[in-house]
Design a protein around this motif. Structure first.
Motif, PDB file in Angstrom:
ATOM      1  N   MET A   1       0.844  -1.155   0.000  1.00  0.00           N
ATOM      2  CA  MET A   1       0.000   0.000   0.000  1.00  0.00           C
ATOM      3  C   MET A   1       0.899   1.231   0.000  1.00  0.00           C
ATOM      4  O   MET A   1       1.866   1.287   0.751  1.00  0.00           O
ATOM      5  CB  MET A   1      -0.873  -0.036   1.257  1.00  0.00           C
ATOM      6  N   THR A   2       0.591   2.206  -0.810  1.00  0.00           N
ATOM      7  CA  THR A   2       1.413   3.400  -0.959  1.00  0.00           C
ATOM      8  C   THR A   2       0.583   4.654  -0.685  1.00  0.00           C
ATOM      9  O   THR A   2      -0.564   4.740  -1.106  1.00  0.00           O
ATOM     10  CB  THR A   2       1.989   3.483  -2.384  1.00  0.00           C
ATOM     11  N   GLN A   3       1.176   5.600   0.011  1.00  0.00           N
ATOM     12  CA  GLN A   3       0.561   6.908   0.248  1.00  0.00           C
ATOM     13  C   GLN A   3       1.546   7.974  -0.194  1.00  0.00           C
ATOM     14  O   GLN A   3       2.733   7.895   0.105  1.00  0.00           O
ATOM     15  CB  GLN A   3       0.238   7.101   1.740  1.00  0.00           C
ATOM     16  N   ASP A   4       1.063   8.975  -0.917  1.00  0.00           N
ATOM     17  CA  ASP A   4       1.873  10.123  -1.312  1.00  0.00           C
ATOM     18  C   ASP A   4       1.374  11.334  -0.536  1.00  0.00           C
ATOM     19  O   ASP A   4       0.178  11.636  -0.545  1.00  0.00           O
ATOM     20  CB  ASP A   4       1.770  10.384  -2.815  1.00  0.00           C
ATOM     21  N   GLN A  44      -6.100   0.956   6.034  1.00  0.00           N
ATOM     22  CA  GLN A  44      -5.090   1.826   5.446  1.00  0.00           C
ATOM     23  C   GLN A  44      -4.201   2.491   6.492  1.00  0.00           C
ATOM     24  O   GLN A  44      -3.069   2.862   6.200  1.00  0.00           O
ATOM     25  CB  GLN A  44      -5.751   2.894   4.586  1.00  0.00           C
ATOM     26  N   TYR A  48       3.990   3.143   8.247  1.00  0.00           N
ATOM     27  CA  TYR A  48       4.476   3.199   6.870  1.00  0.00           C
ATOM     28  C   TYR A  48       5.965   3.534   6.901  1.00  0.00           C
ATOM     29  O   TYR A  48       6.418   4.297   7.762  1.00  0.00           O
ATOM     30  CB  TYR A  48       3.765   4.303   6.077  1.00  0.00           C
ATOM     31  N   THR A  51       9.852   5.877   1.670  1.00  0.00           N
ATOM     32  CA  THR A  51      10.706   5.314   0.622  1.00  0.00           C
ATOM     33  C   THR A  51      11.297   6.382  -0.295  1.00  0.00           C
ATOM     34  O   THR A  51      12.316   6.142  -0.926  1.00  0.00           O
ATOM     35  CB  THR A  51       9.927   4.295  -0.232  1.00  0.00           C
ATOM     36  N   ARG A  67       6.760   9.840  -0.278  1.00  0.00           N
ATOM     37  CA  ARG A  67       6.104   8.588  -0.626  1.00  0.00           C
ATOM     38  C   ARG A  67       6.417   7.590   0.482  1.00  0.00           C
ATOM     39  O   ARG A  67       7.574   7.425   0.868  1.00  0.00           O
ATOM     40  CB  ARG A  67       6.583   8.045  -1.966  1.00  0.00           C
ATOM     41  N   CYS A  68       5.378   6.959   1.011  1.00  0.00           N
ATOM     42  CA  CYS A  68       5.590   5.965   2.054  1.00  0.00           C
ATOM     43  C   CYS A  68       4.773   4.722   1.722  1.00  0.00           C
ATOM     44  O   CYS A  68       3.737   4.794   1.068  1.00  0.00           O
ATOM     45  CB  CYS A  68       5.265   6.524   3.428  1.00  0.00           C
ATOM     46  N   LYS A  69       5.289   3.585   2.176  1.00  0.00           N
ATOM     47  CA  LYS A  69       4.672   2.299   1.840  1.00  0.00           C
ATOM     48  C   LYS A  69       4.580   1.413   3.065  1.00  0.00           C
ATOM     49  O   LYS A  69       5.382   1.527   3.985  1.00  0.00           O
ATOM     50  CB  LYS A  69       5.510   1.575   0.776  1.00  0.00           C
ATOM     51  N   LYS A  70       3.588   0.521   3.035  1.00  0.00           N
ATOM     52  CA  LYS A  70       3.498  -0.524   4.048  1.00  0.00           C
ATOM     53  C   LYS A  70       3.119  -1.824   3.361  1.00  0.00           C
ATOM     54  O   LYS A  70       2.524  -1.826   2.288  1.00  0.00           O
ATOM     55  CB  LYS A  70       2.531  -0.152   5.159  1.00  0.00           C
ATOM     56  N   ASP A  71       3.484  -2.921   3.997  1.00  0.00           N
ATOM     57  CA  ASP A  71       3.269  -4.220   3.358  1.00  0.00           C
ATOM     58  C   ASP A  71       2.387  -5.154   4.189  1.00  0.00           C
ATOM     59  O   ASP A  71       2.362  -6.347   3.954  1.00  0.00           O
ATOM     60  CB  ASP A  71       4.607  -4.890   3.056  1.00  0.00           C
TER      61      ASP A  71
END
Length: 80
Positions: A1-4, A44, A48, A51, A67-71
């Motif tokens: 999942m990515t959030q900007d 959601q 995060y 990255t 930009r950050c991501k979680k898995d």
């Protein structure tokens, strides 16, 4: 999942850092604003990892595009 995100500039924030995001649930315009404030999207939201960071400088303003991501999810999809 990515959030900007666009954030105020912070030289201490760096790639690899973990941040906790609380993301509100989507709501219809018919719902009262007070009810929507207490609604956090459990799928959601969570930790995060940052990255990418792009620093933007303009006269009198410093912002960052992050930009950050979680898995993973904090709540099982079976519990919906």
């Amino acid at each position: 999942m990515t959030q900007d995100l666009v954030l105020n500039g912070d030289f201490k924030l760096e790639s690899g850092a973990l941040i906790n995001l609380e993301i509100p649930k989507s709501s219809s315009p018919d719902e009262l604003e007070e009810e929507a404030k207490d609604m956090v999207d459990q799928h959601q939201s969570g930790l995060y990892m940052i990255t990418e960071i792009t620093h933007n400088f303009s006269p009198g303003e410093y912002t960052m595009e992050v930009r950050c991501k979680k898995d993973s999810l904090t709540k099982s999809l079976d519990e919906v």
